[in-house]
Design an enzyme around this catalytic site. Structure first.
Site, PDB file in Angstrom:
ATOM      1  N   SER A   1     -12.494  -4.058   0.475  1.00 15.77           N
ATOM      2  CA  SER A   1     -12.972  -3.495   1.765  1.00 15.77           C
ATOM      3  C   SER A   1     -14.239  -3.256   2.048  1.00 15.77           C
ATOM      4  O   SER A   1     -15.270  -3.041   1.194  1.00 15.77           O
ATOM      5  CB  SER A   1     -12.018  -2.114   1.978  1.00 15.77           C
ATOM      6  OG  SER A   1     -10.804  -2.170   1.731  1.00 15.77           O
TER       7      SER A   1
ATOM      8  N   LYS B   1      -5.029   4.968   8.771  1.00 12.07           N
ATOM      9  CA  LYS B   1      -5.994   4.892   7.820  1.00 12.07           C
ATOM     10  C   LYS B   1      -6.848   5.931   8.125  1.00 12.07           C
ATOM     11  O   LYS B   1      -7.872   5.849   8.749  1.00 12.07           O
ATOM     12  CB  LYS B   1      -6.645   3.948   7.224  1.00 12.07           C
ATOM     13  CG  LYS B   1      -7.274   3.931   5.806  1.00 12.07           C
ATOM     14  CD  LYS B   1      -7.542   2.553   5.334  1.00 12.07           C
ATOM     15  CE  LYS B   1      -8.121   2.767   3.742  1.00 12.07           C
ATOM     16  NZ  LYS B   1      -9.210   3.300   3.483  1.00 12.07           N
TER      17      LYS B   1
ATOM     18  N   ARG C   1       0.881  -1.144   0.009  1.00 18.18           N
ATOM     19  CA  ARG C   1       0.066  -0.011  -0.068  1.00 18.18           C
ATOM     20  C   ARG C   1       0.916   1.212   0.025  1.00 18.18           C
ATOM     21  O   ARG C   1       1.599   1.559   0.973  1.00 18.18           O
ATOM     22  CB  ARG C   1      -0.993   0.025   1.141  1.00 18.18           C
ATOM     23  CG  ARG C   1      -1.797   1.227   1.181  1.00 18.18           C
ATOM     24  CD  ARG C   1      -3.002   0.994   2.079  1.00 18.18           C
ATOM     25  NE  ARG C   1      -2.456   1.287   3.635  1.00 18.18           N
ATOM     26  CZ  ARG C   1      -3.172   1.011   4.687  1.00 18.18           C
ATOM     27  NH1 ARG C   1      -4.432   0.315   4.691  1.00 18.18           N
ATOM     28  NH2 ARG C   1      -2.746   1.301   5.834  1.00 18.18           N
TER      29      ARG C   1
END
Length: 206
Positions: A109, A138, A40
């Site tokens: 997700s 996040k 990521r």
């Protein structure tokens, strides 16, 4: 089986590592028992992202671990990743599947039961459910909490990977729910000894 390797799932975050070597840190995690790495990299441009992806692909092959790329289908395909993970604001899973094909893994997700059911219906191979606990890695994460995770687990037949604020000292709270994987970011990457941290977590989730 390939999907079994979702069990111990590291999500990378270069900011947490600060000045430490990225590839060395990922390899330490793999040697400590991590079975899946999601790359990521929100702030990397395409060329740099691809270079990083190809190197992580080599490392994950060395340790027989899955390699998943976050968001970037092009990078996943060019680096021969095992799959891609997309969020609710990314490309629709049906379009992702058209691009990446049926042989690759597609994770989605979900932060509630409706999103989870739709993802399964549209062909997701697994669902990343979170955030289970509050997290700083996040900023836009919605909290699901343990009760939300239990509800999704009851209604979903594909593998579930729990994510969000998961640490060595709270992972047992999730284990009884029977998820298929545990995605961890800061607790691994901020550890002084990454390999030892992963070995400790691995003993808990086995």
């Amino acid at each position: 089986m390939k999907m079994d390797r979702l069990k111990f799932y590291l999500v990378t975050d270069s900011d947490i590592l600060r000045e430490r070597d990225f590839y060395k840190s990922v390899e330490e995690a793999l040697s400590g028992g991590v079975t899946c790495v999601q790359l990521r990299e929100k702030n990397l441009l395409g060329k740099e992202f691809l270079i990083k992806a190809k190197k992580i692909r080599e490392l994950t092959r060395k340790y027989n671990a899955l390699f998943i790329v976050n968001d970037r289908i092009d990078i996943a395909m060019l680096s021969d990743a095992d799959g891609v993970h997309v969020g609710q604001a990314d490309l629709d899973i049906l379009d992702v599947r058209k691009l990446i094909g049926s042989e690759k893994i597609v994770g989605v997700s979900a932060s509630n039961i409706e999103e989870a059911i739709l993802a399964e219906k549209n062909g997701a191979d697994y669902i990343g459910v979170g955030s289970i606990f509050p997290t700083n890695t996040k900023k836009d994460a919605k909290n699901v909490y343990l009760n939300g995770l239990k509800e999704i687990k009851k209604n979903i037949n594909i593998p579930i990977v729990a994510i969000g604020g998961i640490k060595e000292d709270n992972i047992k709270l999730i284990k009884d729910i029977g998820v298929n994987g545990y995605a961890i970011v800061s607790d691994i990457l901020s550890a002084k000894n990454i390999k030892e941290k992963c070995e400790n977590i691995n003993l808990i989730i086995k």
